[in-house]
Design a protein around this motif. Structure first.
Motif, PDB file in Angstrom:
ATOM      1  N   LEU A 228       0.831  -1.205   0.000  1.00 48.18           N
ATOM      2  CA  LEU A 228       0.000   0.000   0.000  1.00 48.18           C
ATOM      3  C   LEU A 228       0.869   1.261   0.000  1.00 48.18           C
ATOM      4  CD1 LEU A 228      -3.001  -0.914   2.326  1.00 48.18           C
ATOM      5  CD2 LEU A 228      -2.883  -0.902  -0.169  1.00 48.18           C
ATOM      6  N   LEU A 270      -8.212   2.651   1.908  1.00 46.39           N
ATOM      7  CA  LEU A 270      -7.143   3.664   1.967  1.00 46.39           C
ATOM      8  C   LEU A 270      -7.445   4.820   1.025  1.00 46.39           C
ATOM      9  CD1 LEU A 270      -4.223   4.089   3.209  1.00 46.39           C
ATOM     10  CD2 LEU A 270      -3.390   3.335   0.982  1.00 46.39           C
ATOM     11  N   MET A 274      -8.355   8.737   1.901  1.00 40.18           N
ATOM     12  CA  MET A 274      -7.496   9.818   1.407  1.00 40.18           C
ATOM     13  C   MET A 274      -8.279  10.843   0.586  1.00 40.18           C
ATOM     14  SD  MET A 274      -4.232   7.463   0.228  1.00 40.18           S
ATOM     15  CE  MET A 274      -3.254   8.804  -0.500  1.00 40.18           C
ATOM     16  N   HIS A 304      -6.761  -6.583   6.219  1.00 45.03           N
ATOM     17  CA  HIS A 304      -7.034  -6.112   7.574  1.00 45.03           C
ATOM     18  C   HIS A 304      -8.449  -5.580   7.735  1.00 45.03           C
ATOM     19  CE1 HIS A 304      -2.645  -6.258   7.664  1.00 45.03           C
ATOM     20  NE2 HIS A 304      -2.720  -6.183   8.960  1.00 45.03           N
ATOM     21  N   LEU A 305      -8.972  -4.919   6.705  1.00 40.69           N
ATOM     22  CA  LEU A 305     -10.255  -4.223   6.868  1.00 40.69           C
ATOM     23  C   LEU A 305     -11.386  -5.178   7.209  1.00 40.69           C
ATOM     24  CD1 LEU A 305     -11.473  -1.331   6.658  1.00 40.69           C
ATOM     25  CD2 LEU A 305     -12.349  -2.059   4.434  1.00 40.69           C
ATOM     26  N   PRO A 311     -13.772   2.529  10.296  1.00 35.38           N
ATOM     27  CA  PRO A 311     -13.674   3.397  11.476  1.00 35.38           C
ATOM     28  C   PRO A 311     -15.024   4.018  11.833  1.00 35.38           C
ATOM     29  CG  PRO A 311     -11.917   3.907   9.916  1.00 35.38           C
ATOM     30  CD  PRO A 311     -12.873   2.973   9.210  1.00 35.38           C
ATOM     31  N   LYS A 312     -15.183   4.306  13.103  1.00 38.58           N
ATOM     32  CA  LYS A 312     -16.369   5.038  13.561  1.00 38.58           C
ATOM     33  C   LYS A 312     -16.380   6.412  12.878  1.00 38.58           C
ATOM     34  CE  LYS A 312     -18.273   6.820  17.964  1.00 38.58           C
ATOM     35  NZ  LYS A 312     -19.423   5.998  18.359  1.00 38.58           N
TER      36      LYS A 312
ATOM     37  N   SER B 161     -11.694   5.340  18.350  1.00 41.90           N
ATOM     38  CA  SER B 161     -12.747   4.333  18.152  1.00 41.90           C
ATOM     39  C   SER B 161     -13.912   4.540  19.120  1.00 41.90           C
ATOM     40  CB  SER B 161     -12.168   2.922  18.292  1.00 41.90           C
ATOM     41  OG  SER B 161     -11.457   2.777  19.500  1.00 41.90           O
ATOM     42  N   LEU B 162     -13.742   5.391  20.117  1.00 46.89           N
ATOM     43  CA  LEU B 162     -14.868   5.735  20.998  1.00 46.89           C
ATOM     44  C   LEU B 162     -15.584   6.985  20.499  1.00 46.89           C
ATOM     45  CD1 LEU B 162     -12.950   5.168  24.348  1.00 46.89           C
ATOM     46  CD2 LEU B 162     -14.829   3.758  23.483  1.00 46.89           C
ATOM     47  N   GLY B 164     -14.870   8.733  17.446  1.00 45.50           N
ATOM     48  CA  GLY B 164     -14.895   9.000  16.005  1.00 45.50           C
ATOM     49  C   GLY B 164     -13.822  10.008  15.629  1.00 45.50           C
ATOM     50  N   PRO B 165     -14.105  10.856  14.644  1.00 45.56           N
ATOM     51  CA  PRO B 165     -13.091  11.804  14.191  1.00 45.56           C
ATOM     52  C   PRO B 165     -12.628  12.746  15.312  1.00 45.56           C
ATOM     53  CG  PRO B 165     -14.919  11.698  12.632  1.00 45.56           C
ATOM     54  CD  PRO B 165     -15.336  10.928  13.842  1.00 45.56           C
ATOM     55  N   TYR B 194      -6.726   4.515  12.480  1.00 45.86           N
ATOM     56  CA  TYR B 194      -7.709   5.242  11.678  1.00 45.86           C
ATOM     57  C   TYR B 194      -7.054   6.121  10.613  1.00 45.86           C
ATOM     58  CZ  TYR B 194     -12.010   4.378  14.432  1.00 45.86           C
ATOM     59  OH  TYR B 194     -13.111   3.810  15.027  1.00 45.86           O
ATOM     60  N   ASN B 196      -4.878   7.987   7.594  1.00 47.42           N
ATOM     61  CA  ASN B 196      -4.508   7.755   6.189  1.00 47.42           C
ATOM     62  C   ASN B 196      -3.388   8.713   5.819  1.00 47.42           C
ATOM     63  OD1 ASN B 196      -5.519  10.170   4.518  1.00 47.42           O
ATOM     64  ND2 ASN B 196      -7.275   9.719   5.834  1.00 47.42           N
ATOM     65  N   PRO B 197      -2.652   8.405   4.729  1.00 49.06           N
ATOM     66  CA  PRO B 197      -1.452   9.183   4.411  1.00 49.06           C
ATOM     67  C   PRO B 197      -1.702  10.676   4.163  1.00 49.06           C
ATOM     68  CG  PRO B 197      -1.399   7.090   3.247  1.00 49.06           C
ATOM     69  CD  PRO B 197      -2.755   7.192   3.880  1.00 49.06           C
ATOM     70  N   VAL B 198      -2.820  11.025   3.572  1.00 42.78           N
ATOM     71  CA  VAL B 198      -3.101  12.446   3.328  1.00 42.78           C
ATOM     72  C   VAL B 198      -3.242  13.183   4.660  1.00 42.78           C
ATOM     73  CG1 VAL B 198      -4.845  14.042   2.435  1.00 42.78           C
ATOM     74  CG2 VAL B 198      -4.132  12.074   1.057  1.00 42.78           C
ATOM     75  N   LYS B 201       0.155  13.379   6.533  1.00 44.03           N
ATOM     76  CA  LYS B 201       1.049  14.395   5.993  1.00 44.03           C
ATOM     77  C   LYS B 201       0.570  15.795   6.405  1.00 44.03           C
ATOM     78  CE  LYS B 201       2.641  13.071   1.904  1.00 44.03           C
ATOM     79  NZ  LYS B 201       2.904  12.987   0.434  1.00 44.03           N
ATOM     80  N   THR B 223      -3.841  -1.452  11.855  1.00 44.84           N
ATOM     81  CA  THR B 223      -5.159  -2.067  12.046  1.00 44.84           C
ATOM     82  C   THR B 223      -5.904  -2.303  10.739  1.00 44.84           C
ATOM     83  OG1 THR B 223      -5.204  -0.868  14.129  1.00 44.84           O
ATOM     84  CG2 THR B 223      -7.274  -1.853  13.414  1.00 44.84           C
ATOM     85  N   ARG B 224      -5.761  -1.394   9.808  1.00 46.80           N
ATOM     86  CA  ARG B 224      -6.424  -1.538   8.506  1.00 46.80           C
ATOM     87  C   ARG B 224      -5.408  -1.657   7.360  1.00 46.80           C
ATOM     88  NH1 ARG B 224      -9.285   0.855  12.212  1.00 46.80           N
ATOM     89  NH2 ARG B 224     -11.395   0.015  12.491  1.00 46.80           N
ATOM     90  N   GLN B 226      -2.773  -0.009   6.698  1.00 47.75           N
ATOM     91  CA  GLN B 226      -2.236   1.220   6.128  1.00 47.75           C
ATOM     92  C   GLN B 226      -1.020   1.766   6.867  1.00 47.75           C
ATOM     93  OE1 GLN B 226      -3.924   1.179   8.860  1.00 47.75           O
ATOM     94  NE2 GLN B 226      -5.532   2.724   8.864  1.00 47.75           N
TER      95      GLN B 226
END
Lengths: 321, 321
Positions: A228, A270, A274, A304-305, A311-312, B161-162, B164-165, B194, B196-198, B201, B223-224, B226
């Motif tokens: 990835l 992923l 993104m 893995h997913l 995700p929440k 995970s409790l 969210g964002p 949770y 991601n690369p974007v 960064k 976990t996923r 990534q």
């Protein structure tokens, strides 16, 4: 949570995910999946929103008996709405058979490594290039409306488990030669999982400078866990199509140590995270794993997913403000 | 194939890999690893060339009995040449105990998510920040020669995970507050996988603009799938230290769905392939997995490199022209 694009007539996608499991996945598994199961698998993949699927390989059945029903699988897949049906063909004879069965996109393997070329298709790289050019010439001889898209999978572009490192100049030169010879796209393949993100970015950018719009898919294996990261690097270098395999099935039977492709469901997650639209519904995609599990009991399914879940508060890219 | 830097007195490294398995890995496993096995594991990790290891957690044994011997493990690790011995401490009492045992680097968890903070350390985020500041003030009160490095692990920086964002403004604000309060470094942690690369960064670059040299490690879970893509993104945003766990052990017992860290051996392989020196010998690192396998029989060990092996013709970064 449903991607607004997945079910529309003309899905907007930022990245095209090409599913290669029914071809790259099954070729590495000794057991043969029944045709009916392949058809259900392809239908489930298409129902998730995937728009290009490599459904089989047109090679002599004595070499790959798992692919003996490729024509039947192509024909069934052509009945699925909105799907581009792709098939691998290592030579002109296979290309003719694939087109006759109904394939719309042909993938012709050419190994940058001469050692892998000999092991994989029993031709030197030079001979494989000539064969690819013959396929392009044949394609040009067809009535315009019936011509398939011809892409070249440039195998071992990032290294070879038989030969070791592969010269980047050689890869760029071969890509340019194949594009000039009529290929519609050249896909850069990390057949054995040797690539790293710096290399992917550098080589992909070089090929893009030579080929422009003929730069094809990035095809990465996750052999050393880096798949990835390499996919992200390819995107940063301008790739807009990525190959992947549901549950990470895959590997080249003629490349020692080759293991599975990057996992489609992890890749789609992923990309969507993104902010890149794929048009794929992840819940339907994960559900498609059940077809493999039922048809190939005991076969290891990667990714893995499927275990971790979304995700929440996850939103698809199309829903990101 | 040996990395020329691994055994030199002052290894040159482009990226510092902080091993967190003996802390982050063991806290998520119900069984308790015997002290003697922990010591062998830490010694094997150090022998591979890793220069910072988080060896334990100074928390009440009734909460994490797996960590009851943290002081003994720190003391043993201090006998290993060239190693910086790190330990986690959630409060001033734990910090005092860790320093008394000989820890040179303290990791203080502060959760960006208030929900995770309450679950993990039974304090609000605000209370945890105050505790971290108290630890920094105590550190400043010590004779200069005895002061430990104090880093803050800013948990759930990329989502919870409790809850969210998690707001990026909140993460940047907390990081700035903690640095201003005396922390030597703020580590950005994707506690529950949770990120991601974007996002990595973008957020890492923002924190770096606020904190400069106080930007600490990137701490990613896989976990996923990534994790390594996120690690590369963090490097591109200026991170020079990455946390990882041998065989991918790990997870937070108070964060639902949290699974293992990125795999140290896969990360080191990726970095070295990218031309980034780690000072780590991959064969010795992979050999260290045997200590875990013997001490925790049946425990799943993750990672791809241990199965796939090094590519034919692989050279460490220090050997790349």
């Amino acid at each position: 949570m449903n991607p607004p694009t997945a079910n529309s007539a003309t899905p907007v996608t930022d990245v095209r995910v090409r599913e290669v499991g029914p071809r790259d996945g099954l070729q590495s598994i000794a057991r043969t999946m029944p045709t009916e199961a392949k058809n259900r698998w392809v239908a489930a993949l298409a129902a998730s929103g995937l728009r290009t699927i490599e459904v089989g390989s047109f090679v002599p059945p004595k070499l790959l008996p798992q692919m003996a029903d490729a024509a039947a699988v192509v024909q069934a897949a052509r009945g699925l709405p909105g799907l581009t049906v792709a098939a691998l063909a290592p030579n002109l004879r296979g290309a003719r058979d694939a087109l006759a069965a109904g394939a719309q996109e042909l993938v012709i393997p050419v190994s940058a490594s001469n050692e892998h070329s000999l092991a994989n298709v029993r031709m030197t790289t030079e001979q494989a290039v000539a064969e690819a050019q013959a396929i392009c010439a044949w394609r040009d001889s067809l009535p315009a409306a019936t011509r398939p898209v011809v892409g070249i999978a440039l195998s071992t572009s990032f290294g070879c488990s038989l030969a070791g490192p592969v010269s980047e100049d050689r890869v760029v030169g071969l890509a340019a030669q194949l594009a000039a010879g009529g290929a519609d796209a050249v896909h850069l393949a990390d057949t054995v999982g040797y690539a790293n993100p710096v290399q992917v970015k550098r080589l992909t950018a070089r090929v893009r400078r030579e080929l422009g719009g003929k730069l094809g898919a990035g095809h990465f294996h996750n052999t050393r866990g880096q798949g990835l990261a390499n996919a992200v690097a390819a995107l940063e270098a301008g790739v807009t199509t990525l190959d992947a395999s549901l549950a990470g099935l895959g590997g080249c039977p003629y490349a020692p140590g080759a293991t599975g492709n990057i996992v489609t469901e992890d890749l789609v997650f992923l990309l969507e995270s993104m902010g890149l639209r794929t048009g794929v519904d992840l819940e339907k995609l994960i559900a498609a794993r059940a077809v493999i599990a039922a048809a190939l009991p005991g076969e290891p399914l990667y990714g893995h997913l499927a275990d971790a879940g979304l995700p929440k508060g996850f939103v698809y890219a199309a829903g990101i403000a």
